[in-house]
Each structure stands twice: as C-alpha cells, then as structure tokens.
Design a protein around this motif. Sequence first.
Motif, PDB file in Angstrom:
ATOM      1  N   ARG A 108       0.831  -1.200   0.000  1.00 53.38           N
ATOM      2  CA  ARG A 108       0.000   0.000   0.000  1.00 53.38           C
ATOM      3  C   ARG A 108       0.869   1.254   0.000  1.00 53.38           C
ATOM      4  O   ARG A 108       0.593   2.220  -0.721  1.00 53.38           O
ATOM      5  CB  ARG A 108      -0.925  -0.005   1.208  1.00 53.38           C
ATOM      6  CG  ARG A 108      -2.006  -1.073   1.152  1.00 53.38           C
ATOM      7  CD  ARG A 108      -2.910  -0.993   2.363  1.00 53.38           C
ATOM      8  NE  ARG A 108      -3.573   0.315   2.441  1.00 53.38           N
ATOM      9  CZ  ARG A 108      -4.239   0.735   3.507  1.00 53.38           C
ATOM     10  NH1 ARG A 108      -4.331  -0.042   4.580  1.00 53.38           N
ATOM     11  NH2 ARG A 108      -4.822   1.920   3.505  1.00 53.38           N
ATOM     12  N   TRP A 112       0.613   0.249  -4.670  1.00 61.36           N
ATOM     13  CA  TRP A 112      -0.068  -0.811  -5.411  1.00 61.36           C
ATOM     14  C   TRP A 112      -1.588  -0.638  -5.267  1.00 61.36           C
ATOM     15  O   TRP A 112      -2.080  -0.217  -4.217  1.00 61.36           O
ATOM     16  CB  TRP A 112       0.331  -2.179  -4.865  1.00 61.36           C
ATOM     17  CG  TRP A 112       1.699  -2.650  -5.238  1.00 61.36           C
ATOM     18  CD1 TRP A 112       2.847  -1.913  -5.311  1.00 61.36           C
ATOM     19  CD2 TRP A 112       2.065  -3.993  -5.566  1.00 61.36           C
ATOM     20  NE1 TRP A 112       3.907  -2.700  -5.651  1.00 61.36           N
ATOM     21  CE2 TRP A 112       3.458  -3.996  -5.826  1.00 61.36           C
ATOM     22  CE3 TRP A 112       1.361  -5.186  -5.663  1.00 61.36           C
ATOM     23  CZ2 TRP A 112       4.154  -5.152  -6.169  1.00 61.36           C
ATOM     24  CZ3 TRP A 112       2.049  -6.343  -6.001  1.00 61.36           C
ATOM     25  CH2 TRP A 112       3.430  -6.316  -6.262  1.00 61.36           C
ATOM     26  N   ASP A 113      -2.324  -1.018  -6.316  1.00 56.69           N
ATOM     27  CA  ASP A 113      -3.784  -0.967  -6.202  1.00 56.69           C
ATOM     28  C   ASP A 113      -4.289  -2.268  -5.579  1.00 56.69           C
ATOM     29  O   ASP A 113      -3.617  -3.297  -5.591  1.00 56.69           O
ATOM     30  CB  ASP A 113      -4.440  -0.696  -7.550  1.00 56.69           C
ATOM     31  CG  ASP A 113      -4.121  -1.753  -8.595  1.00 56.69           C
ATOM     32  OD1 ASP A 113      -4.487  -2.920  -8.386  1.00 56.69           O
ATOM     33  OD2 ASP A 113      -3.492  -1.404  -9.618  1.00 56.69           O
ATOM     34  N   ALA A 114      -5.517  -2.210  -5.060  1.00 61.39           N
ATOM     35  CA  ALA A 114      -6.068  -3.331  -4.297  1.00 61.39           C
ATOM     36  C   ALA A 114      -6.149  -4.615  -5.110  1.00 61.39           C
ATOM     37  O   ALA A 114      -5.969  -5.719  -4.579  1.00 61.39           O
ATOM     38  CB  ALA A 114      -7.448  -2.961  -3.761  1.00 61.39           C
ATOM     39  N   ARG A 116      -4.101  -5.765  -7.251  1.00 63.39           N
ATOM     40  CA  ARG A 116      -2.797  -6.447  -7.290  1.00 63.39           C
ATOM     41  C   ARG A 116      -2.382  -6.927  -5.916  1.00 63.39           C
ATOM     42  O   ARG A 116      -1.679  -7.924  -5.782  1.00 63.39           O
ATOM     43  CB  ARG A 116      -1.728  -5.491  -7.838  1.00 63.39           C
ATOM     44  CG  ARG A 116      -1.897  -5.102  -9.299  1.00 63.39           C
ATOM     45  CD  ARG A 116      -0.822  -4.102  -9.683  1.00 63.39           C
ATOM     46  NE  ARG A 116       0.515  -4.687  -9.619  1.00 63.39           N
ATOM     47  CZ  ARG A 116       1.634  -3.990  -9.443  1.00 63.39           C
ATOM     48  NH1 ARG A 116       1.581  -2.666  -9.279  1.00 63.39           N
ATOM     49  NH2 ARG A 116       2.805  -4.592  -9.413  1.00 63.39           N
TER      50      ARG A 116
END
Length: 335
Positions: A108, A112-114, A116
């Motif tokens: 986080r 990174w997006d959720a 991934r």
Amino acid sequence: MIELQNLHKSYLVDGRRIPALTGVDLRIEPGEVFGIIGASGAGKSTLLRVINLLERPDSGRVVVNGQDLQALDAPGLRAARQKIAMIFQHFNLLSSRTVAQNVAWPLRIAGWDAARIAPRVASLLARVGLADQADKYPAQLSGGQKQRVGIARALALDPQVLLCDEATSALDPETTRSILDLLAELNDELKLSIVLITHEMDVVRRVCDRVAVLEGGRIVETGPVAQVFLHPRSDTARRFVLAAEHVDEGEQRDDYAHVRGSLWRLTFYGERTYEPLLGEVARHANLDFGILAGRIDRIKRQPYGQLTIAISAGDRAAARKLLADRGVQVEELRA
C-alpha cells in the motif's frame, strides 16, 4: 551485493563520543547468507542498520548492488530501500491490523492498487505456511507465526537483500529451526542475499555460508563458516564455538590434566565424517588411544565431526600422515 568500506560510527552520550563501529570493511556476495556474530554491545545492530542507512555512518562508504547509498537523494534512497527488506527480533507487527493487512502494508505504501495486492498477499502467506491465518490478528499468533508474518511482509516488494535483526532470539529452539529452514529455502529459491545478526553460533552453523565475528565495533575474524567454526583464530570466535558445543574450557583442561599421553583434536569434514578412518589408522600405526570427547553434526548441509583423543602408544608420525592423506585435520593439544 553489499560492500562496506572503512565504516566508522559513534554516538554522543553525556557529551562523550562512544564508538560503535571502528574501521569496518565487509563484502557480501549476491545470493550469500552472511552471519554477523557478537556479544551484546559489540555493534551488530548498528552495523546491520548502517546497511540500509537507518543509521548513517560518521565516515566510510555503503554500497548496495552497485549503488553508493549515501550519494542518493531522498527519492533515490527510498527506492533503494524497497530492495533491502528487514525482519526484526520482536516482529514489529501492527497489532490493530490482520495478518493479511500487515503483509499488504508495504505494498500500500508503494502505491499498489487493491486488485494487485490481494493475490500477492495470498501468495506470500502461502509461501510462509500461513494461508489459513490471513484474518487473524498478531495477538492470536504464536511467536513463530508472527515471525513468518514478518518474513512475508519483508518479501512483499521482491527485495534483493534481507536483513535479519536477531530474528530467532525470541523463539524457542524448535521454532528457531523452522524459521532458519524457511530462510534457507528462500535463499535457495529467490537467490536473496541474507545478512543475519545473532549471538548464537548454532544459528550461524545451521544457515550461513560465511560469518564475521564482531567485538567492540571491530571485525576480529571473518571467513567461511566451516573454517571459523571448526578452527577459530580469534578468542572471541573460540568462545562462541565453545558455548555452542556446551564446553567449559576450564573444566575440560582440568579433566584432561589427568589423562596420560598425547592429546589430539581430529576434524573430519564432508562425507569422510562417516568413514571408519580412525580404526584404519590405528591398525596401520599401532595406536593405542582413548576417545575423550566427540561430536558429529552439520554445518549448513555438510556433515562434520570432531574427536578429542588421547594417544598412549604407537607411531604418531605415521598416524598424522595417514590422517592427513585422508583429509583429516590434526590439531595437537598436547605432545
């Protein structure tokens, strides 16, 4: 992978400069498990924290994967640190977050997006044997499980270097072995360079390729673990080896004082450890001997054995030559 050049570090305490590291030079190769051993106050934790510049040295260079870390600007150092992960003695987990959330935390922070993050966390937890613990909180875990969470979190951003700050000293012996086995597996699979500090020679013996012995902020001995463990040159390394073997040198000298004859320590290494060499040599050299102490164990994956024997009769010169021809090292403790 890591090169430390002439490092000096001191702390200001009550108006006085107290040295923590003095002239440390160290080179750690890619994919190597490198141990740093020393007593409390020897400078181990300071040395480890200098590698990622959590502690900045007073002078000297810190080069990791070809980058001089002290020459980097703040964004550059942040990027370099993403490839230098760390696990801690007391785990340093976020108590208010679940296991999965702890492992996801560096992802986080890295943006990174959720979508991934979730599969990456699941993969990491499965790798450390905690796939079924994702929704628990740290307080619900054992010490070994907490350390596995710490390892999963450290691996989140695919580091090249893993720094282990007394990672097993808060654990019981069985859990320590399981964590060391996990680190060895990760080293084999991911080719991580691992730097592990400890005050226990058994930890070094089990998992490390090379070791540096630290005393008073100085490196007093370094080399392959087999060399340092079986034939320590410094008094500091010798003390750690004797402690690992649960030997009281003073008591041992007293016991051996009453034994007649020459005293030899024989060191066997590799597959020779299991061969009946001593009996063969005794027959050829007409040796009469008694075994005073002995041990067979492993240094990483290689077996070794050491025997202390008292020789009361026979051709000692012929015995020494036969043993040397068969790859056995003979140390004469008493003529």
